[in-house]
Structure formats: C-alpha cells, structure tokens
Design an enzyme around this catalytic site. Structure first.
Site, PDB file in Angstrom:
ATOM      1  N   LYS A 263       0.741  -1.058   0.415  1.00 29.79           N
ATOM      2  CA  LYS A 263      -0.254   0.057   0.281  1.00 29.79           C
ATOM      3  C   LYS A 263       0.757   0.902   0.172  1.00 29.79           C
ATOM      4  CE  LYS A 263      -1.868   1.505   4.301  1.00 29.79           C
ATOM      5  NZ  LYS A 263      -1.882   2.935   4.634  1.00 29.79           N
ATOM      6  N   ASN A 264       1.825   1.098   0.744  1.00 26.42           N
ATOM      7  CA  ASN A 264       2.575   2.296   1.093  1.00 26.42           C
ATOM      8  C   ASN A 264       3.986   2.293   0.072  1.00 26.42           C
ATOM      9  OD1 ASN A 264       1.454   3.196   3.143  1.00 26.42           O
ATOM     10  ND2 ASN A 264       2.949   2.709   4.958  1.00 26.42           N
TER      11      ASN A 264
ATOM     12  N   ASP B 171       4.209   0.839  11.922  1.00 28.79           N
ATOM     13  CA  ASP B 171       2.985  -0.320  11.605  1.00 28.79           C
ATOM     14  C   ASP B 171       3.092  -1.450  12.460  1.00 28.79           C
ATOM     15  OD1 ASP B 171       2.269   2.252  10.519  1.00 28.79           O
ATOM     16  OD2 ASP B 171       3.219   1.433   8.639  1.00 28.79           O
TER      17      ASP B 171
ATOM     18  N   ARG C 286       0.188  14.671  12.853  1.00 31.49           N
ATOM     19  CA  ARG C 286       1.016  15.110  12.103  1.00 31.49           C
ATOM     20  C   ARG C 286       1.428  15.578  11.172  1.00 31.49           C
ATOM     21  NH1 ARG C 286      -0.754   8.444   9.974  1.00 31.49           N
ATOM     22  NH2 ARG C 286       1.270   8.353   8.479  1.00 31.49           N
ATOM     23  N   PRO C 287       2.181  17.227  11.155  1.00 32.49           N
ATOM     24  CA  PRO C 287       2.522  17.743  10.389  1.00 32.49           C
ATOM     25  C   PRO C 287       3.239  17.770   9.306  1.00 32.49           C
ATOM     26  CG  PRO C 287       4.060  17.731  11.846  1.00 32.49           C
ATOM     27  CD  PRO C 287       3.273  16.571  12.606  1.00 32.49           C
TER      28      PRO C 287
ATOM     29  N   ARG D 282      -8.778  -0.011   4.589  1.00 29.69           N
ATOM     30  CA  ARG D 282      -8.109   1.301   3.911  1.00 29.69           C
ATOM     31  C   ARG D 282      -6.255   0.369   3.706  1.00 29.69           C
ATOM     32  NH1 ARG D 282      -5.580   4.871   7.428  1.00 29.69           N
ATOM     33  NH2 ARG D 282      -5.141   5.607   5.877  1.00 29.69           N
TER      34      ARG D 282
ATOM     35  N   CYS E 235      -5.024   8.298   9.811  1.00 24.56           N
ATOM     36  CA  CYS E 235      -4.883   7.373  10.374  1.00 24.56           C
ATOM     37  C   CYS E 235      -5.410   8.356  12.253  1.00 24.56           C
ATOM     38  CB  CYS E 235      -4.405   6.142  10.509  1.00 24.56           C
ATOM     39  SG  CYS E 235      -4.544   4.766  10.241  1.00 24.56           S
TER      40      CYS E 235
ATOM     41  N   ASP F 179       5.317  19.866   7.885  1.00 30.64           N
ATOM     42  CA  ASP F 179       6.401  21.469   8.192  1.00 30.64           C
ATOM     43  C   ASP F 179       7.630  20.382   7.229  1.00 30.64           C
ATOM     44  OD1 ASP F 179       6.456  19.153  10.349  1.00 30.64           O
ATOM     45  OD2 ASP F 179       8.061  21.366  11.664  1.00 30.64           O
TER      46      ASP F 179
HETATM   47  C1  UD1 Z   1       4.318   6.632   6.700  1.00 31.33           C
HETATM   48  C2  UD1 Z   1       3.225   5.917   5.910  1.00 31.33           C
HETATM   49  C3  UD1 Z   1       2.536   4.977   7.825  1.00 31.33           C
HETATM   50  C4  UD1 Z   1       4.405   5.304   8.543  1.00 31.33           C
HETATM   51  C5  UD1 Z   1       5.062   5.956   9.073  1.00 31.33           C
HETATM   52  C6  UD1 Z   1       6.063   5.809   9.192  1.00 31.33           C
HETATM   53  C7  UD1 Z   1       2.513   5.674   3.733  1.00 31.33           C
HETATM   54  C8  UD1 Z   1       1.855   6.292   2.898  1.00 31.33           C
HETATM   55  N1  UD1 Z   1       2.227   6.166   4.899  1.00 31.33           N
HETATM   56  O1  UD1 Z   1       3.517   8.121   6.432  1.00 31.33           O
HETATM   57  O2  UD1 Z   1       2.509   4.161   7.087  1.00 31.33           O
HETATM   58  O3  UD1 Z   1       3.651   4.718   9.449  1.00 31.33           O
HETATM   59  O4  UD1 Z   1       5.480   5.856   7.410  1.00 31.33           O
HETATM   60  O5  UD1 Z   1       7.050   4.501   9.417  1.00 31.33           O
HETATM   61  O6  UD1 Z   1       3.223   5.515   3.439  1.00 31.33           O
HETATM   62  N2  UD1 Z   1       7.152  14.622  10.597  1.00 31.33           N
HETATM   63  C9  UD1 Z   1       6.851  15.821  10.873  1.00 31.33           C
HETATM   64  N3  UD1 Z   1       6.880  16.855   9.858  1.00 31.33           N
HETATM   65  C10 UD1 Z   1       6.553  16.250   8.878  1.00 31.33           C
HETATM   66  C11 UD1 Z   1       6.856  15.246   8.300  1.00 31.33           C
HETATM   67  C12 UD1 Z   1       6.745  14.124  10.001  1.00 31.33           C
HETATM   68  O7  UD1 Z   1       6.931  16.411  12.205  1.00 31.33           O
HETATM   69  O8  UD1 Z   1       6.717  17.491   8.191  1.00 31.33           O
HETATM   70  C13 UD1 Z   1       6.941  13.082  11.544  1.00 31.33           C
HETATM   71  C14 UD1 Z   1       5.407  13.156  11.657  1.00 31.33           C
HETATM   72  O9  UD1 Z   1       4.661  14.185  12.940  1.00 31.33           O
HETATM   73  C15 UD1 Z   1       5.916  12.158  12.316  1.00 31.33           C
HETATM   74  C16 UD1 Z   1       6.769  11.660  11.847  1.00 31.33           C
HETATM   75  O10 UD1 Z   1       7.634  12.642  11.614  1.00 31.33           O
HETATM   76  O11 UD1 Z   1       6.029  11.740  14.047  1.00 31.33           O
HETATM   77  C17 UD1 Z   1       7.436  10.202  10.552  1.00 31.33           C
HETATM   78  O12 UD1 Z   1       6.798  11.207  10.081  1.00 31.33           O
HETATM   79  P1  UD1 Z   1       6.342  10.357   7.964  1.00 31.33           P
HETATM   80  O13 UD1 Z   1       8.084   9.705   8.678  1.00 31.33           O
HETATM   81  O14 UD1 Z   1       6.651  11.575   7.590  1.00 31.33           O
HETATM   82  O15 UD1 Z   1       5.070   8.971   7.970  1.00 31.33           O
HETATM   83  P2  UD1 Z   1       4.077   9.870   6.672  1.00 31.33           P
HETATM   84  O16 UD1 Z   1       4.641   9.974   5.681  1.00 31.33           O
HETATM   85  O17 UD1 Z   1       3.336  10.151   7.758  1.00 31.33           O
END
Ligand code: UD1
Length: 439
Positions: A32-33, A315, A131-132, A408, A126, A134
């Site tokens: 999926k990811n 996950d 989950r920002p 999902r 989810c 930024d």
């Molecule tokens: C992806 C996966 C999700 C998995 C996660 C971590 C997909 C569709 N989803 O989610 O299943 O659990 O990776 O392996 O691929 N963060 C910030 N700022 C940002 C971006 C992220 O603070 O701009 C923080 C998030 O809040 C979190 C951490 O970084 O605490 C990791 O998030 P991220 O790796 O971005 O996860 P996703 O890509 O949302």
C-alpha cells in the site's frame, strides 16, 4: 476519521472465534505504502503509465479518485492499473477526498513540479496523533517554491523549481517522497540529506528511474536527483510486496503458536522483525521471496523500540505488543515515531492483557495476561490488525468494530485468514457474542 471515544458510524464488525493456531500459506499483496506514492508520481509522466501488483484497497481507490478529480484517467484491470496523466487539467485537490487520507498530500510534489502550482488541503488520516507536513513545505521552499497557507489549504507555486541541498530534520517518509517527486523535474541537481530510506522510498526511486530520471543513493540517507522533463515509461512497473502485511501474518502465526509460510514477500525488507522474533525464540526460516514461521510453544519476553527503517517499523508495533502478551515475563515496547499510537491498549486490556502504558512505552506482563474473547473497537488500521491477532489468540468469540480502518490497508483480509484456518467473518456490530459477559 474516527477519534478514540468518538462515534464510528460503520456498522460492520469482524467476528473472530479464537483459540486455534494458524497453519498453512498466505500470499502477500503489493505494498500500500508504495502504491500510493507511485500513483502520485505517475502524474509526472508525459504518457500513460502502467503499474502492476497494485493492491485493491480503499486507500488506493481514494488516491485514484484524487487523480481523477484533477483530470487524470485511472483504469484498473484486476491488479494492473493504467494511469493516463496527459488529461490533467486542475491542480487543486478536493478537500472532501484529501481529508480522508494523509497520503493524498503526496500529490503536492508532482503537481508543483509539473504544473508550477498545487493547492492541497491539509490532510487527515489515521488516528495516530498530530502529523504535521512542515518538513515537506520547508523543503519545497528550498527548491524555490512560494508556500502560502490559507484557511486550511496549502498553496504552493513555483514556475521553475531549482535543484538545492535539502536537509531533513526528521527522516520523514512522506517528505522524502514528496521531495523526490518535486526534484525529479527541478532544474539541476537536488541533494536530499538525512532522508527516509524505507523500502517504499526505494521503490519510488526505482520507479522514477524507470521513467528516465537520474537518481542515485550516495551513502546512508543521502539521495542525489538530476531533474529531467519529458518523463515516459518503457515497460510496466511492478510494485514491491507489502512488508507490513507480511509482518502482520507472521506475527499472527507467532501469536497463535501456529506454523505459517508467508509467500511472495521480501524477507530482506523485514530484518528487524525477523531478528526480534528469533531473539524471542521463534524459529524463522527465510528464502528469497518467502519466510516460514515454525510453531512455537514458548515465546521469550523482549524489548522493542520503533525506529525509522531499517529499525523496527511503527506499523508493526501494535501487532508485536499483542503477541508479547503470550511471552513469559515483562516486555517493554517503546514507540518513537507516532507517540499517540496506543489507542488499542485499553481494548487489549479489556480482553485480559496485562499492559501498563507510560507515556510512549507499554510494559507487557505476559504472566498477567490471559486473553479471552470480547467486543472491542479499533481506532486505526494497525490497531485493527493487532486486535484481530488478539482475538485469534483468545479463547471464545470476539467482535471487532472499526472495520472502516481495516479496509484501508489489508487486501482480502478475511479470505487470507480463513485460508490459514481462522474462523473469521464479517458481521454487524450489533451481533451478540456467545458465552460472553463483556459489555
Ligand atoms: C508513512 C507511512 C506510515 C508509517 C510512517 C512511518 C505511508 C502512506 N504511510 O507515513 O504507514 O507509519 O511512514 O514509517 O507511506 N513529521 C513531522 N513533520 C513532517 C513530516 C513528518 O514532524 O513534515 C513527523 C510525523 O509527525 C511523525 C514522523 O515525522 O512523527 C514520521 O512521519 P512520516 O515518516 O512522515 O510518516 P508518513 O509519511 O506520514
């Protein structure tokens, strides 16, 4: 989106009759990811793109709906998806779709790179904490984009993105993917430093390379992208197997003490889980595209700490905590990625698990855990998987509500579990459990 303690309007629920070890073989679907970013990246191409091994999941259909709303054509032929991006005429992703899934924010990078503008509402997803985005936005700005934020919508503009040195403060999967797609068409060279290196990120790199972009891994967490326009596919691209789905079935086997062969997976993407299982005394055999879990009578307690890849995946954290309720002694599971990822804990406690949550860690007391069937509710995708494993381990019937989360991310979940000998079926959440005094 359903909040813990909020009402979930989905009346569907999974009925599980537990207490039987799983046995047999299960075939893993496409990731999926990987599918989600690859579908978004297809927008960069100047001719139709074919993806194979696409999992048929709600999230995948949802991202296709977003692309369709932008003017692209998405046609499924079973697990083969053809995307024609040549008719894209809009760059504003609809709020009604984006709010349902965080990964929809991945349309921002390709829209900005190809059309010079993107308007994307801040995403939902989810229930696993704030989950920002930024890191995504700061990095787009480093490529020269102007970023504005008005009434919940991100407006990104930049007629010509220019290659830059981007350093991520967090090795975010989504930010790395969005920037890979943006820099694939930027002028000059972009270096992404301290980036995520999950297998799904690597799959996106391979896909972009197959479209003609020159991308190289240069050392740990460092990717160098030479931007290029006029991207085209020469042959269909096959999505990698889902390591989280594979890990979920492996853990379901361990939880129930069963022997299961997990087929069509990539054990090399699952090293952290495999090593942890071996440390717990589980016999795991690996081949190129399969792994076999031997039946285990006794599981040792352990410590698990989630980390970015190649560390233990967040996950699989809920599923692992569940399995550790059958280990002798005390285990500690620490969550470092999404600190609010413990919504399943009170539900597991209702089933008889000896768990104590303290901030971002859960202490699992295997000696004080004896799972029995109960009506429970899942508040996110992996929480649903964990409660299903608990229900399979428990004596008696369980009813798991929150089915909208499951669809999902797990293709043919009921069929695959049934194939392993589990007694599971879709029912209504009003179903009254037999021999059960839980309220
Ligand atoms: C992806 C996966 C999700 C998995 C996660 C971590 C997909 C569709 N989803 O989610 O299943 O659990 O990776 O392996 O691929 N963060 C910030 N700022 C940002 C971006 C992220 O603070 O701009 C923080 C998030 O809040 C979190 C951490 O970084 O605490 C990791 O998030 P991220 O790796 O971005 O996860 P996703 O890509 O949302």
């Amino acid at each position: 989106m359903n909040k813990p303690n909020g009402a979930n309007s989905d009346s569907r629920a999974l009925l599980v009759v537990g207490g039987k070890p799983l046995t047999g073989e299960v075939r893993i679907s496409g990731a999926k990811n990987s599918a989600l970013p690859l579908i978004c990246a297809s927008m960069l191409a100047d001719s139709p793109v074919i993806l194979t091994n696409v999992p048929l999941l709600q999230d995948v259909h949802l991202i296709c709906e977003v692309l369709t709303a932008l003017g692209a054509r998405c046609d499924f032929n079973n697990h083969e998806l053809t995307i024609d991006p040549t008719s894209i005429s809009r760059q504003d992703a609809p709020y009604e779709l984006v709010r349902k899934m965080r990964a929809s924010f991945l349309v921002t990078g390709p829209l900005l790179a190809k059309f010079g503008r993107a308007e994307v509402p801040l995403p939902g997803g989810c229930n696993i904490g704030p989950r920002p985005v930024d890191e995504h936005l700061r990095a787009f700005a480093e490529l020269g984009a102007e970023i504005e934020f008005k009434k919940g919508v991100v407006y990104a503009r930049g007629d010509t993105l220019k290659g830059a040195e981007v350093y991520f403060n967090i090795s975010s999967v989504g930010a790395t993917e969005n920037l890979l797609m943006a820099s694939a068409m930027a002028e000059g060279v972009t270096t992404l430093e301290h980036c995520a290196e999950e297998p799904e990120v690597a799959d996106l790199v391979d896909f972009l390379v197959s479209l003609g972009v020159d991308i190289r891994w240069e050392g740990p967490r460092r990717i160098v992208v030479h931007g290029k326009r006029d991207l085209r596919q020469s042959e269909p691209y096959n999505i990698i197997p889902d390591r989280i789905e594979a890990g979920t079935y492996a853990l379901a086997a361990v939880g129930t003490g069963g022997g299961v062969q997990v087929k069509n997976c990539r054990p090399q993407h699952m090293t952290a889980l495999i090593e942890k299982l071996r440390e717990m005394g589980v016999e795991v055999e690996t081949g190129d595209d399969r792994l076999t879990i031997a039946p285990t009578e006794k599981v040792e307690a352990t410590k698990v700490r989630t980390q970015p890849y190649p560390g233990f995946p967040t996950d699989l954290q809920p599923q692992m905590t569940t399995v550790l309720t059958r280990a002798g002694g005390l285990s500690v599971v620490t969550e470092t990625i999404f600190e609010q990822r413990f919504s399943y804990v009170p539900e597991l406690v209702r089933m008889g698990a000896g768990l104590l949550q303290q901030e971002n860690a859960v202490v699992v007391d295997g000696n004080k855990s004896r799972l029995t069937g109960a009506p429970v509710e899942a508040y996110d995708l992996r929480g649903f998987a964990a409660l299903t494993i608990a229900a399979l381990m428990a004596q008696g019937e369980s009813l798991i509500a929150g089915y909208n989360h499951l669809v999902r991310g797990y293709e043919d979940f009921i069929e695959k579990l049934t194939g392993l000998g589990a007694e599971v079926k879709l029912t209504d959440r009003s179903y009254k459990l037999k021999n059960n005094n839980h309220k």
